[in-house]
Design a protein around this motif. Structure first.
Motif, PDB file in Angstrom:
ATOM      1  N   ASP A  48       0.903  -1.182   0.011  1.00 15.47           N
ATOM      2  CA  ASP A  48       0.300   0.000  -0.031  1.00 15.47           C
ATOM      3  C   ASP A  48       0.754   1.278   0.109  1.00 15.47           C
ATOM      4  OD1 ASP A  48       0.983  -0.480   2.475  1.00 15.47           O
ATOM      5  OD2 ASP A  48      -0.794   0.187   3.792  1.00 15.47           O
ATOM      6  N   ASP A  49       2.145   1.237  -0.144  1.00  9.24           N
ATOM      7  CA  ASP A  49       3.225   2.070  -0.025  1.00  9.24           C
ATOM      8  C   ASP A  49       3.388   2.577  -1.597  1.00  9.24           C
ATOM      9  OD1 ASP A  49       4.986   4.078  -0.065  1.00  9.24           O
ATOM     10  OD2 ASP A  49       6.098   3.302   1.689  1.00  9.24           O
ATOM     11  N   ASP A  50       2.487   3.333  -2.261  1.00  8.95           N
ATOM     12  CA  ASP A  50       2.743   3.844  -3.722  1.00  8.95           C
ATOM     13  C   ASP A  50       4.200   4.303  -3.986  1.00  8.95           C
ATOM     14  OD1 ASP A  50       0.094   2.848  -4.129  1.00  8.95           O
ATOM     15  OD2 ASP A  50      -0.524   4.902  -4.660  1.00  8.95           O
ATOM     16  N   ARG A  51       4.737   5.063  -3.182  1.00 10.88           N
ATOM     17  CA  ARG A  51       6.226   5.768  -3.502  1.00 10.88           C
ATOM     18  C   ARG A  51       7.105   4.557  -3.266  1.00 10.88           C
ATOM     19  NH1 ARG A  51       9.320  10.108  -3.739  1.00 10.88           N
ATOM     20  NH2 ARG A  51      11.106  10.258  -2.718  1.00 10.88           N
ATOM     21  N   ALA A  52       7.013   3.795  -2.737  1.00 11.69           N
ATOM     22  CA  ALA A  52       7.953   2.729  -2.389  1.00 11.69           C
ATOM     23  C   ALA A  52       7.874   1.599  -3.679  1.00 11.69           C
ATOM     24  CB  ALA A  52       7.827   1.850  -0.992  1.00 11.69           C
ATOM     25  N   VAL A  53       6.630   1.250  -3.854  1.00 13.15           N
ATOM     26  CA  VAL A  53       6.450   0.291  -4.934  1.00 13.15           C
ATOM     27  C   VAL A  53       6.729   1.193  -6.408  1.00 13.15           C
ATOM     28  CG1 VAL A  53       4.864  -0.999  -6.380  1.00 13.15           C
ATOM     29  CG2 VAL A  53       4.663  -0.699  -3.990  1.00 13.15           C
ATOM     30  N   PRO A  86       1.132   2.536  -8.955  1.00 12.22           N
ATOM     31  CA  PRO A  86       1.347   1.262  -9.248  1.00 12.22           C
ATOM     32  C   PRO A  86       0.464   0.199  -8.626  1.00 12.22           C
ATOM     33  CG  PRO A  86       2.814   2.179  -7.350  1.00 12.22           C
ATOM     34  CD  PRO A  86       1.889   3.232  -7.897  1.00 12.22           C
ATOM     35  N   PRO A  87       0.355  -0.787  -9.250  1.00 11.75           N
ATOM     36  CA  PRO A  87      -0.539  -1.997  -8.639  1.00 11.75           C
ATOM     37  C   PRO A  87       0.233  -2.558  -7.759  1.00 11.75           C
ATOM     38  CG  PRO A  87       0.238  -2.591 -10.537  1.00 11.75           C
ATOM     39  CD  PRO A  87       0.821  -1.173 -10.598  1.00 11.75           C
ATOM     40  N   GLY A  88       0.184  -2.168  -6.402  1.00 13.01           N
ATOM     41  CA  GLY A  88       1.158  -2.634  -5.293  1.00 13.01           C
ATOM     42  C   GLY A  88       1.121  -3.958  -5.248  1.00 13.01           C
ATOM     43  N   PRO A  89      -0.187  -4.616  -4.883  1.00 13.46           N
ATOM     44  CA  PRO A  89      -0.369  -5.833  -4.481  1.00 13.46           C
ATOM     45  C   PRO A  89       0.148  -6.958  -5.616  1.00 13.46           C
ATOM     46  CG  PRO A  89      -2.416  -4.995  -3.594  1.00 13.46           C
ATOM     47  CD  PRO A  89      -1.531  -4.029  -4.433  1.00 13.46           C
ATOM     48  N   THR A  90      -0.233  -6.585  -6.905  1.00 13.51           N
ATOM     49  CA  THR A  90       0.167  -7.423  -7.949  1.00 13.51           C
ATOM     50  C   THR A  90       1.708  -7.668  -8.064  1.00 13.51           C
ATOM     51  OG1 THR A  90      -2.039  -7.158  -9.351  1.00 13.51           O
ATOM     52  CG2 THR A  90       0.239  -7.739 -10.218  1.00 13.51           C
ATOM     53  N   ALA A  91       2.215  -6.250  -7.915  1.00 13.03           N
ATOM     54  CA  ALA A  91       3.711  -6.198  -8.026  1.00 13.03           C
ATOM     55  C   ALA A  91       4.536  -6.993  -7.044  1.00 13.03           C
ATOM     56  CB  ALA A  91       4.053  -4.668  -8.263  1.00 13.03           C
ATOM     57  N   VAL A  92       4.122  -6.399  -5.813  1.00  9.11           N
ATOM     58  CA  VAL A  92       4.688  -7.055  -4.559  1.00  9.11           C
ATOM     59  C   VAL A  92       4.758  -8.723  -4.861  1.00  9.11           C
ATOM     60  CG1 VAL A  92       4.907  -7.322  -2.142  1.00  9.11           C
ATOM     61  CG2 VAL A  92       4.866  -5.124  -3.340  1.00  9.11           C
ATOM     62  N   ALA A  93       3.439  -9.197  -5.045  1.00 12.55           N
ATOM     63  CA  ALA A  93       3.396 -10.620  -4.804  1.00 12.55           C
ATOM     64  C   ALA A  93       4.030 -11.038  -5.992  1.00 12.55           C
ATOM     65  CB  ALA A  93       1.743 -10.887  -4.941  1.00 12.55           C
ATOM     66  N   GLY A  94       3.987 -10.633  -7.234  1.00 10.87           N
ATOM     67  CA  GLY A  94       4.756 -11.127  -8.497  1.00 10.87           C
ATOM     68  C   GLY A  94       6.084 -11.081  -8.201  1.00 10.87           C
ATOM     69  N   ALA A  95       6.793 -10.187  -7.739  1.00  6.45           N
ATOM     70  CA  ALA A  95       8.312 -10.054  -7.224  1.00  6.45           C
ATOM     71  C   ALA A  95       8.473 -11.343  -6.283  1.00  6.45           C
ATOM     72  CB  ALA A  95       8.572  -8.708  -6.781  1.00  6.45           C
ATOM     73  N   ARG A  96       7.744 -11.614  -5.321  1.00  6.87           N
ATOM     74  CA  ARG A  96       7.976 -12.444  -4.265  1.00  6.87           C
ATOM     75  C   ARG A  96       8.170 -13.944  -5.015  1.00  6.87           C
ATOM     76  NH1 ARG A  96       4.084 -10.207   0.575  1.00  6.87           N
ATOM     77  NH2 ARG A  96       5.718  -8.591   1.038  1.00  6.87           N
ATOM     78  N   GLU A  97       7.047 -14.218  -5.979  1.00  2.00           N
ATOM     79  CA  GLU A  97       7.176 -15.457  -6.436  1.00  2.00           C
ATOM     80  C   GLU A  97       8.582 -15.578  -7.551  1.00  2.00           C
ATOM     81  OE1 GLU A  97       3.739 -15.609  -8.846  1.00  2.00           O
ATOM     82  OE2 GLU A  97       2.276 -15.776  -6.938  1.00  2.00           O
ATOM     83  N   LEU A  98       8.998 -14.318  -8.108  1.00  4.38           N
ATOM     84  CA  LEU A  98      10.125 -14.468  -8.943  1.00  4.38           C
ATOM     85  C   LEU A  98      11.520 -14.481  -8.238  1.00  4.38           C
ATOM     86  CD1 LEU A  98       9.513 -11.568 -11.466  1.00  4.38           C
ATOM     87  CD2 LEU A  98       9.937 -13.892 -12.133  1.00  4.38           C
TER      88      LEU A  98
END
Length: 227
Positions: A48-53, A86-98
């Motif tokens: 939920d931190d748009d700037r960080a994402v 940015p789509p935070g949940p999608t980006a963060v979850a995708g990066a964790r899987e990667l």
């Protein structure tokens, strides 16, 4: 509800996983290590931190720039616009899987690149903190200047940021570094300046004084905005 931003970011991350073998072949050891660091930063960001994402996504883009222009992942970079929320949940979850897929383990990386990547970036000609201060008229160097900490704990300011012959910092460097958030991610900003840029026809740092300020700012803006 998914939107264009969500799908473009998700597609980019999916393509990284799908083409991980050719990405590994196209990047040298240091470049690949930096990519893992940037994906780790994205995986560790608060959704939920748009700037960080946004900042972490920018770091991933920086790490992927050395890929050939015709590589599917390099092409997909243009579809991710970082000026949008940015789509935070999608980006963060995708990066964790990667991270699990690429590194074989969950993200546990810190904010700095691994030692070999640091060594390469620290090998460039640089000024000490005192020398940088002198180049800034005796004032504290502005936060827009890239400042890297070496293993001994000393601050190093890459010399390309300053005009030749003992000159002051280039104004265009300060402008570009603001776009690249160099005060927050100096390693990523340094990697941009020292990586080959096919649009500019060389490494941005080597083209200072040869290209117009507008061309350099345009290249950095295109990276940040995803154009």
């Amino acid at each position: 509800m998914n939107d264009g931003r969500d799908s473009s970011t998700g597609r980019l991350l999916a393509l990284i996983g799908e083409h991980r073998a050719t990405i590994r072949d196209a990047l040298d050891d240091v470049q690949h290590a930096l990519l893992l660091v940037r994906l780790g930063a994205l995986a560790s960001a608060a959704p939920d931190d748009d700037r960080a994402v946004r900042r972490a996504l920018q770091g991933v883009r920086l790490a992927l720039l050395p890929l050939p222009l015709d590589h599917p992942v390099r092409t997909a970079l243009d579809s991710v616009r970082l000026v949008a929320a940015p789509p935070g949940p999608t980006a963060v979850a995708g990066a964790r899987e990667l991270m699990v897929l690429l590194a074989g383990s969950p993200p546990s990386l810190g904010p700095e690149p691994p030692a070999d990547a640091q060594d390469q970036l620290l090998s460039m000609s640089a000024l000490s903190a005192d020398e940088a201060r002198a180049r800034c008229g005796g004032a504290v160097p502005p936060p827009e200047l890239i400042k890297l900490a070496d293993p001994q704990g000393s601050d190093r300011y890459p010399e390309f940021q300053f005009a030749a012959g003992g000159g002051t910092p280039y104004e265009v460097v300060l402008t570009v570094n603001r776009l690249l958030l160099a005060d927050i991610d100096p390693w990523g900003a340094a990697a941009w300046w020292l990586s080959g840029n096919t649009w500019l026809g060389g490494t941005p740092a080597s083209l200072l004084g040869q290209l117009t300020d507008q061309q350099l700012v345009g290249a950095a803006t295109a990276l940040v905005e995803g154009d």
